[in-house]
Design an enzyme around this catalytic site. Structure first.
Site, PDB file in Angstrom:
ATOM      1  N   ASN A  25      -7.370  87.778 -52.755  1.00 49.98           N
ATOM      2  CA  ASN A  25      -8.548  88.348 -53.100  1.00 49.98           C
ATOM      3  C   ASN A  25      -9.329  88.553 -51.594  1.00 49.98           C
ATOM      4  O   ASN A  25      -9.383  87.749 -50.683  1.00 49.98           O
ATOM      5  CB  ASN A  25      -9.522  87.237 -53.787  1.00 49.98           C
ATOM      6  CG  ASN A  25     -10.714  87.531 -54.143  1.00 49.98           C
ATOM      7  OD1 ASN A  25     -11.671  88.488 -53.579  1.00 49.98           O
ATOM      8  ND2 ASN A  25     -11.364  86.819 -54.935  1.00 49.98           N
TER       9      ASN A  25
ATOM     10  N   HIS B 250     -12.342  94.944 -58.736  1.00 56.33           N
ATOM     11  CA  HIS B 250     -12.323  93.901 -57.769  1.00 56.33           C
ATOM     12  C   HIS B 250     -10.846  93.172 -58.093  1.00 56.33           C
ATOM     13  O   HIS B 250     -10.801  92.904 -59.167  1.00 56.33           O
ATOM     14  CB  HIS B 250     -13.551  92.936 -57.858  1.00 56.33           C
ATOM     15  CG  HIS B 250     -13.478  91.889 -57.020  1.00 56.33           C
ATOM     16  ND1 HIS B 250     -12.847  91.827 -55.713  1.00 56.33           N
ATOM     17  CD2 HIS B 250     -13.607  90.540 -57.294  1.00 56.33           C
ATOM     18  CE1 HIS B 250     -12.988  90.858 -55.235  1.00 56.33           C
ATOM     19  NE2 HIS B 250     -13.358  89.853 -56.053  1.00 56.33           N
TER      20      HIS B 250
ATOM     21  N   CYS C 298     -18.632  89.716 -53.394  1.00 58.87           N
ATOM     22  CA  CYS C 298     -17.319  90.618 -53.927  1.00 58.87           C
ATOM     23  C   CYS C 298     -17.821  92.094 -54.359  1.00 58.87           C
ATOM     24  O   CYS C 298     -17.172  92.958 -54.280  1.00 58.87           O
ATOM     25  CB  CYS C 298     -16.614  89.856 -54.818  1.00 58.87           C
ATOM     26  SG  CYS C 298     -16.006  88.412 -54.276  1.00 58.87           S
TER      27      CYS C 298
HETATM   28  O1  UT7 Z   1     -13.946  87.090 -55.944  1.00 61.60           O
HETATM   29  C1  UT7 Z   1     -14.656  85.885 -56.546  1.00 61.60           C
HETATM   30  C2  UT7 Z   1     -14.315  85.809 -57.788  1.00 61.60           C
HETATM   31  N1  UT7 Z   1     -13.346  84.861 -58.257  1.00 61.60           N
HETATM   32  C3  UT7 Z   1     -12.837  84.778 -59.207  1.00 61.60           C
HETATM   33  O2  UT7 Z   1     -12.818  85.834 -59.761  1.00 61.60           O
HETATM   34  C4  UT7 Z   1     -11.790  83.551 -59.692  1.00 61.60           C
HETATM   35  C5  UT7 Z   1     -11.893  83.448 -61.068  1.00 61.60           C
HETATM   36  N2  UT7 Z   1     -11.135  82.226 -61.288  1.00 61.60           N
HETATM   37  C6  UT7 Z   1      -9.808  82.203 -61.419  1.00 61.60           C
HETATM   38  O3  UT7 Z   1      -9.176  83.086 -60.937  1.00 61.60           O
HETATM   39  C7  UT7 Z   1      -9.271  81.040 -61.909  1.00 61.60           C
HETATM   40  O4  UT7 Z   1     -10.350  80.057 -62.355  1.00 61.60           O
HETATM   41  C8  UT7 Z   1      -8.513  80.011 -60.664  1.00 61.60           C
HETATM   42  C9  UT7 Z   1      -7.188  80.789 -60.248  1.00 61.60           C
HETATM   43  C10 UT7 Z   1      -9.451  79.916 -59.643  1.00 61.60           C
HETATM   44  C11 UT7 Z   1      -7.922  78.849 -61.165  1.00 61.60           C
HETATM   45  O5  UT7 Z   1      -7.149  79.116 -62.540  1.00 61.60           O
HETATM   46  P1  UT7 Z   1      -7.139  78.191 -64.051  1.00 61.60           P
HETATM   47  O6  UT7 Z   1      -6.289  78.740 -64.791  1.00 61.60           O
HETATM   48  O7  UT7 Z   1      -8.831  78.586 -64.386  1.00 61.60           O
HETATM   49  O8  UT7 Z   1      -6.927  76.719 -63.448  1.00 61.60           O
HETATM   50  P2  UT7 Z   1      -7.862  75.454 -63.263  1.00 61.60           P
HETATM   51  O9  UT7 Z   1      -9.003  75.716 -62.333  1.00 61.60           O
HETATM   52  O10 UT7 Z   1      -8.485  75.305 -64.831  1.00 61.60           O
HETATM   53  O11 UT7 Z   1      -7.008  74.392 -62.837  1.00 61.60           O
HETATM   54  C12 UT7 Z   1      -5.867  74.160 -63.824  1.00 61.60           C
HETATM   55  C13 UT7 Z   1      -5.015  73.132 -62.960  1.00 61.60           C
HETATM   56  C14 UT7 Z   1      -5.762  71.799 -62.547  1.00 61.60           C
HETATM   57  O12 UT7 Z   1      -4.845  70.629 -62.440  1.00 61.60           O
HETATM   58  P3  UT7 Z   1      -5.251  69.675 -63.798  1.00 61.60           P
HETATM   59  O13 UT7 Z   1      -6.859  69.240 -63.612  1.00 61.60           O
HETATM   60  O14 UT7 Z   1      -5.069  70.475 -65.197  1.00 61.60           O
HETATM   61  O15 UT7 Z   1      -4.205  68.688 -63.623  1.00 61.60           O
HETATM   62  C15 UT7 Z   1      -5.871  72.193 -61.177  1.00 61.60           C
HETATM   63  O16 UT7 Z   1      -5.882  70.898 -60.467  1.00 61.60           O
HETATM   64  O17 UT7 Z   1      -4.132  73.843 -61.912  1.00 61.60           O
HETATM   65  C16 UT7 Z   1      -4.576  72.839 -60.764  1.00 61.60           C
HETATM   66  N3  UT7 Z   1      -4.490  73.947 -59.592  1.00 61.60           N
HETATM   67  C17 UT7 Z   1      -3.509  74.222 -58.797  1.00 61.60           C
HETATM   68  N4  UT7 Z   1      -2.092  73.484 -58.831  1.00 61.60           N
HETATM   69  C18 UT7 Z   1      -1.430  74.181 -57.994  1.00 61.60           C
HETATM   70  C19 UT7 Z   1      -5.757  74.484 -59.098  1.00 61.60           C
HETATM   71  N5  UT7 Z   1      -5.385  75.018 -57.895  1.00 61.60           N
HETATM   72  C20 UT7 Z   1      -3.858  74.906 -58.035  1.00 61.60           C
HETATM   73  C21 UT7 Z   1      -2.923  75.266 -56.700  1.00 61.60           C
HETATM   74  N6  UT7 Z   1      -1.788  74.908 -56.922  1.00 61.60           N
HETATM   75  N7  UT7 Z   1      -3.469  76.148 -55.897  1.00 61.60           N
END
Ligand code: UT7
Length: 312
Positions: free
Chosen positions: A267, A237, A112
């Site tokens: 993204n 980004h 990225c």
């Molecule tokens: O360009 C490359 C660089 N990438 C980035 O900068 C991405 C950086 N990271 C992020 O933007 C965030 O970490 C994410 C958007 C990827 C995830 O958000 P989060 O607030 O960190 O969520 P999490 O991974 O901690 O997941 C929270 C919950 C989980 O469920 P449980 O375990 O709490 O029951 C996930 O399974 O949300 C669940 N989850 C979803 N639910 C519905 C994860 N993805 C989804 C989804 N829809 N698409």
């Protein structure tokens, strides 16, 4: 001699995929995607449109805005993690299509942050006097490397391309300072696996990004003796609106002074920054002599930023 942006361009695939459409592919919902990422829809390239096709269209748009002929380009740098093939490079493919017959051409691999690596490399060639005009492109068909069963990543990504022509600009304008960095130990947080899928440890990348973006922004403005208060427009980004807003708030920059394309495009990895730059130019958000900061981070881990006084 100062290197700066002579013209910008971008290409948007025509296929719009909403969060409701994503609900049909994977166990997710519009509310989660909107509140956790800021994304409302994204674009996917058609099957017969590859990474190099999008790069070509974005490049044509940038050459036109710059009023530069393809034959006058000395070097083409294409940032991508989704090349049509490992070789020949996308840069060579578009060199041929554009008819940029005198240009050297290569791809840049910095995920990225790739466009930032490309732009800062272009700056060196211009400022040493070795080259007069460099075409830098960020282009991604991320839908090719998306794991449609991983809801933690597939809802985030979109396809597209952005480009800029870099060349000499008048004194006091152009790219005034830069920062590039890498931390290979963090490579395990964001990578392509043996199935060619993008794999990400979202939380770790999130923490890295929230720290890195404000730090790099402050570093590039302080290098030119200015402060974060002097920034007129921030182009980060586009990975997650929460990351972007956290960085912006740490810097004390208001929402109207930050490019936000993530809502509509998701993204786009290396294409995010040049797409947002091109759109901001076309929407009249950037005026001559504005102090602009472009700042990116991504797989590698890598990061890069420039402070730029806008105008030719
Ligand atoms: O360009 C490359 C660089 N990438 C980035 O900068 C991405 C950086 N990271 C992020 O933007 C965030 O970490 C994410 C958007 C990827 C995830 O958000 P989060 O607030 O960190 O969520 P999490 O991974 O901690 O997941 C929270 C919950 C989980 O469920 P449980 O375990 O709490 O029951 C996930 O399974 O949300 C669940 N989850 C979803 N639910 C519905 C994860 N993805 C989804 C989804 N829809 N698409």
């Amino acid at each position: 001699m100062n290197a700066g942006v002579l013209g910008t361009g971008h290409y948007l695939p025509t296929k719009v995929v909403t969060n409701n459409d994503m609900e049909k592919i994977v166990d997710t919902n519009d509310e989660w995607i909107r509140t956790r990422t800021g994304i409302e829809e994204r674009r996917f390239a058609e099957d017969d449109v590859n990474t190099s096709d999008m790069a070509y269209f974005a490049a044509l748009n940038a050459l036109e805005e710059a009023d530069v002929a393809a034959e006058d380009i000395d070097l083409i740098l294409v940032a991508t993690v989704t090349p049509d093939t490992p070789f020949p490079s996308v840069a060579c493919m578009i060199q041929d299509k554009l008819g940029a017959s005198k240009a050297a051409a290569m791809d840049v691999s910095a995920a990225c942050s790739g466009f930032m690596y490309g732009m800062i490399t272009a700056k060196q060639f211009i400022e040493t006097g070795a080259y007069k005009k460099v075409l830098v492109v960020g282009t991604e068909k991320l839908s090719k490397i998306t794991n449609w069963e991983d809801r933690g990543t597939c809802v985030l990504l979109g396809d597209g391309a952005g480009a800029a022509v870099i060349g000499e600009v008048s004194e006091g304008r152009g790219i005034l300072s830069f920062e590039l960095g890498a931390n290979g130990a963090g490579g395990k947080e964001l990578y392509q696996d043996e199935n060619d899928y993008l794999v990400m440890n979202g939380r770790e990348v999130f923490k890295f990004a929230v720290r890195q973006m404000p730090e790099s922004t402050v570093n590039v403005v302080e290098k030119i003796g200015l402060n974060k208060e002097d920034v007129d427009y921030l182009i980060p980004h586009q990975a997650n609106i929460r990351i972007m807003d956290a960085a912006r708030e740490r810097l004390g920059i208001s929402a109207d002074k930050m490019a936000t394309t993530i809502k509509k495009y998701g993204n786009n990895s290396s294409a995010s920054i040049p797409m947002a730059l091109s759109e901001s130019v076309k929407n009249g958000k950037i005026k001559d002599d504005d102090l602009i900061v472009l700042v990116g981070f991504g797989g590698g881990l890598t990061w890069g930023a420039v402070a730029m006084r806008w105008g030719r």
